[in-house]
Design a protein around this motif. Sequence first.
Motif, mmCIF file in Angstrom:
data_model
loop_
_atom_site.group_PDB
_atom_site.id
_atom_site.type_symbol
_atom_site.label_atom_id
_atom_site.label_comp_id
_atom_site.label_asym_id
_atom_site.label_seq_id
_atom_site.Cartn_x
_atom_site.Cartn_y
_atom_site.Cartn_z
ATOM 1 N N PHE A 107 -6.666 -2.542 22.649
ATOM 2 C CA PHE A 107 -8.122 -2.579 22.550
ATOM 3 C C PHE A 107 -8.682 -3.708 23.426
ATOM 4 O O PHE A 107 -8.139 -4.819 23.442
ATOM 5 N N HIS A 108 -9.776 -3.400 24.117
ATOM 6 C CA HIS A 108 -10.528 -4.430 24.838
ATOM 7 C C HIS A 108 -11.522 -5.073 23.862
ATOM 8 O O HIS A 108 -12.303 -4.371 23.213
ATOM 9 N N LEU A 109 -11.475 -6.393 23.771
ATOM 10 C CA LEU A 109 -12.420 -7.152 22.945
ATOM 11 C C LEU A 109 -13.262 -8.015 23.882
ATOM 12 O O LEU A 109 -13.113 -9.236 23.962
ATOM 13 N N TYR A 110 -14.162 -7.373 24.619
ATOM 14 C CA TYR A 110 -14.872 -8.040 25.703
ATOM 15 C C TYR A 110 -15.718 -9.246 25.276
ATOM 16 O O TYR A 110 -15.817 -10.219 26.029
ATOM 17 N N PRO A 111 -16.361 -9.250 24.094
ATOM 18 C CA PRO A 111 -17.174 -10.425 23.740
ATOM 19 C C PRO A 111 -16.391 -11.732 23.690
ATOM 20 O O PRO A 111 -16.977 -12.811 23.809
ATOM 21 N N ASN A 112 -15.076 -11.653 23.539
ATOM 22 C CA ASN A 112 -14.283 -12.880 23.508
ATOM 23 C C ASN A 112 -14.200 -13.560 24.865
ATOM 24 O O ASN A 112 -13.692 -14.685 24.968
ATOM 25 N N ALA A 113 -14.711 -12.913 25.910
ATOM 26 C CA ALA A 113 -14.806 -13.579 27.215
ATOM 27 C C ALA A 113 -15.711 -14.799 27.139
ATOM 28 O O ALA A 113 -15.588 -15.730 27.936
ATOM 29 N N PHE A 114 -16.632 -14.792 26.153
ATOM 30 C CA PHE A 114 -17.620 -15.867 26.034
ATOM 31 C C PHE A 114 -17.293 -16.825 24.892
ATOM 32 O O PHE A 114 -18.140 -17.598 24.458
ATOM 33 N N ALA A 115 -16.042 -16.768 24.401
ATOM 34 C CA ALA A 115 -15.676 -17.548 23.222
ATOM 35 C C ALA A 115 -15.491 -19.027 23.528
ATOM 36 O O ALA A 115 -15.707 -19.874 22.657
ATOM 37 N N SER A 116 -15.078 -19.360 24.746
ATOM 38 C CA SER A 116 -14.853 -20.764 25.092
ATOM 39 C C SER A 116 -14.763 -20.888 26.602
ATOM 40 O O SER A 116 -14.649 -19.888 27.329
ATOM 41 N N LYS A 117 -14.751 -22.129 27.067
ATOM 42 C CA LYS A 117 -14.614 -22.384 28.495
ATOM 43 C C LYS A 117 -13.202 -22.100 28.984
ATOM 44 O O LYS A 117 -12.937 -22.112 30.183
ATOM 45 N N GLN A 118 -12.277 -21.849 28.061
ATOM 46 C CA GLN A 118 -10.888 -21.591 28.436
ATOM 47 C C GLN A 118 -10.573 -20.111 28.625
ATOM 48 O O GLN A 118 -9.458 -19.756 29.003
ATOM 49 N N SER A 119 -11.543 -19.230 28.360
ATOM 50 C CA SER A 119 -11.269 -17.806 28.571
ATOM 51 C C SER A 119 -11.086 -17.544 30.063
ATOM 52 O O SER A 119 -11.591 -18.273 30.918
ATOM 53 N N THR A 120 -10.361 -16.498 30.369
ATOM 54 C CA THR A 120 -10.121 -16.157 31.777
ATOM 55 C C THR A 120 -11.421 -15.869 32.508
ATOM 56 O O THR A 120 -11.614 -16.290 33.652
ATOM 57 N N PHE A 121 -12.339 -15.178 31.850
ATOM 58 C CA PHE A 121 -13.620 -14.850 32.482
ATOM 59 C C PHE A 121 -14.368 -16.114 32.894
ATOM 60 O O PHE A 121 -14.855 -16.231 34.019
ATOM 61 N N TRP A 218 -19.727 -4.101 23.248
ATOM 62 C CA TRP A 218 -19.945 -4.767 21.965
ATOM 63 C C TRP A 218 -18.976 -4.342 20.876
ATOM 64 O O TRP A 218 -18.987 -4.908 19.777
ATOM 65 N N PHE A 219 -18.127 -3.360 21.123
ATOM 66 C CA PHE A 219 -17.228 -2.856 20.077
ATOM 67 C C PHE A 219 -15.786 -2.889 20.588
ATOM 68 O O PHE A 219 -15.547 -2.920 21.796
ATOM 69 N N PRO A 220 -14.802 -2.894 19.681
ATOM 70 C CA PRO A 220 -13.405 -2.821 20.118
ATOM 71 C C PRO A 220 -13.154 -1.477 20.802
ATOM 72 O O PRO A 220 -13.275 -0.426 20.182
ATOM 73 N N LYS A 221 -12.821 -1.532 22.084
ATOM 74 C CA LYS A 221 -12.748 -0.304 22.875
ATOM 75 C C LYS A 221 -11.317 -0.048 23.335
ATOM 76 O O LYS A 221 -10.657 -0.921 23.900
ATOM 77 N N LEU A 222 -10.843 1.159 23.074
ATOM 78 C CA LEU A 222 -9.480 1.526 23.448
ATOM 79 C C LEU A 222 -9.288 1.481 24.960
ATOM 80 O O LEU A 222 -10.158 1.904 25.734
#
Length: 662
Positions: A107-121, A218-222
């Motif tokens: 699953f892609h959990l895209y909102p976690n890209a904005f969880a911290s400055k340490q995310s890959t994004f 915005w949702f867990p996407k396969l």
Amino acid sequence: MTPRLTKRILTISLIVCLLGYAIWFSRNQADHLTAMSKLAEQRTAASEPAEPKQTIEEPTSKVYSKRIVEYHMNVKLEDSPIGKTLQGSQSVTWTNPGKNIVNELYFHLYPNAFASKQSTFIQESGGKLRGDVMKEGSYGSMEITDMQTEEGMSLMKRMQYVQPDDNNPNDRTLMKVRLSQPVKPGQSITLNMKFNVKMPGVFARMGVAGNFVMAGQWFPKLAVYEPAGMRGRTTEGWNIHQYHGNSEFYSDFGTYNVRIQVPEAYKVAASGFPTKSAAQQDGYKTYQYYAEDVHDFAWAASPDFIYAEQPFSAPNVPGVRIKLYLDPAHKDLQERYFHAAKVALARYSEWYGEYPYSTLSIVVPPKEGNGAGGMEYPTLITAFGAMDDNPGYDLERTVVHEIGHQYFYGMLASNEFEEAWLDEGFTSYAEDRVMETEYGIVANLPIESSYMTDPAPLSLFAWKYKDSNQYAENVYTRGKLVLIALEKQVGAKTMAKIMKTYTKKWAFRHPTTSDFQRVVEQVTKKDWTDFFNQYVYKGFMTDYAVESITAKKVDNNGTSAYESKVILRKKGGDYPQVPVVFMFKDGTSVKRTWDGASTTIQYTLTHKTPLDWVMIDPQDTMVLENKRINNYMKAQIDEAVKTRINFSTAKLIESILNALGW
């Protein structure tokens, strides 16, 4: 990219019954759906706000895609002490399209890209995207709070964050779930999930700006499971990547049935079409949307939207409701938005095939929500933020571009992680055609090619480009120029046939660059390996230069004449017909066409007056030529001019040395 809980078993069972008509296990529920929709309208009519009524639709019987996935979702927008959040649940069904047993899902959990400055994004983008900057402390995230099989077995302890691209342990945008029972080929599995999303300040296509909400991804996407043969795979398996600073998205086609709860003052724009009138209860309004043969679902909400709707049809657009959700700052510009949408739909459907959906929504964010602007989702696009009451043709260009994505991103659904140019380059090419045809705005191709200062292969994975500038330079502009260069060689009529053949053949099938090359070769009955190797799989540009001019006085049958020798050099990729003009002192011009294959060529010309100058491609027909400064050479430079040049060069060197010394 998709838009930005309760009574789960009963709700999902009812939805499956109501909307099963359009899915695999349809059992004549269309009449039931119609009756329930009418009942809902009767119950909510008294409380319906002044907002114009949207047309209620039903699923069609036509199926365009394999519909590998099926989502039934509930989401509620809430204010909390930490900001706006989404409380969501989903029942997701996945059918194994391969020939092997599958033991895990991703699953892609895209909102976690904005969880911290340490995310890959964030590490790759520096918290910046398209001129927008992520606000300090404005983080977002996604948490899976429950995951069960249909039998009620919890899979929470079987979840694991994975980082296949960079091994960054702080990146949580991709999750693996080990299943309790394997999924055999052709069989399906359904998982019931609950999740919470903390919305970031609007940035990178999703988030919140005041009362404006953009729910994208915005949702867990396969993720996509690719059988052998799909996109050139030799063995089947998952196509999995994290969310990167440059990358966009890649998903399977399917159906979406989504209930969206928002505070009662809000209006909602969403992918697909409404199947019920919005119902109000306990201070909230509930919208129900359905979308089929799409690979994503997005929605936006605001209490400030000014809503307008217009029907539209054209020869290849059987009937579409264009829905406009305007920020008040652009309330007087609605006709411009509608006109741009109509000409884009008409032209694209004529050139690339029928638009298969019944709706198209346009969201205009507020000025402060510009980070959500200029983006595409299935049947829904966003314009840029309403910053200016007189935005010029940028308004039309943005709408035209994003609607182009309904084809190259929406219907063809190429892999934007791995071959982004198949979406962005093709859409930019199509956008230019509409802007020229409908608005008379012709792209300045020589200027655009001169911007190509750092060319790279178009086939690079999105995050393999050095930075966002190199990514945009190649994926958008150079990709478009490659298509125009192809058109220059085959002719406009043949190119139109290539593009239409490609889009119609590969709609809903996730094509690759090699698939496009095969179409080019089938239509033209010619091998294009060298062209694709140089300009697509490598980062070549065209670069033909005038290397030298020498001249001497000669006797020409008793008459005094001048013999000039000109050497031209190929420094870049091949071009089959290189036009060259030789101009003599008496005004006589001689034209030649070089096949451009060899590294150098020498021309010897004898004329009664000396050669004045030589120019390669004087009409700028070679659109991939990015170093035009060496296309021209004068045979002789006047002494006064030469002195000025030498003096300027000396001063430049002196300045550089002084700067280095300092």
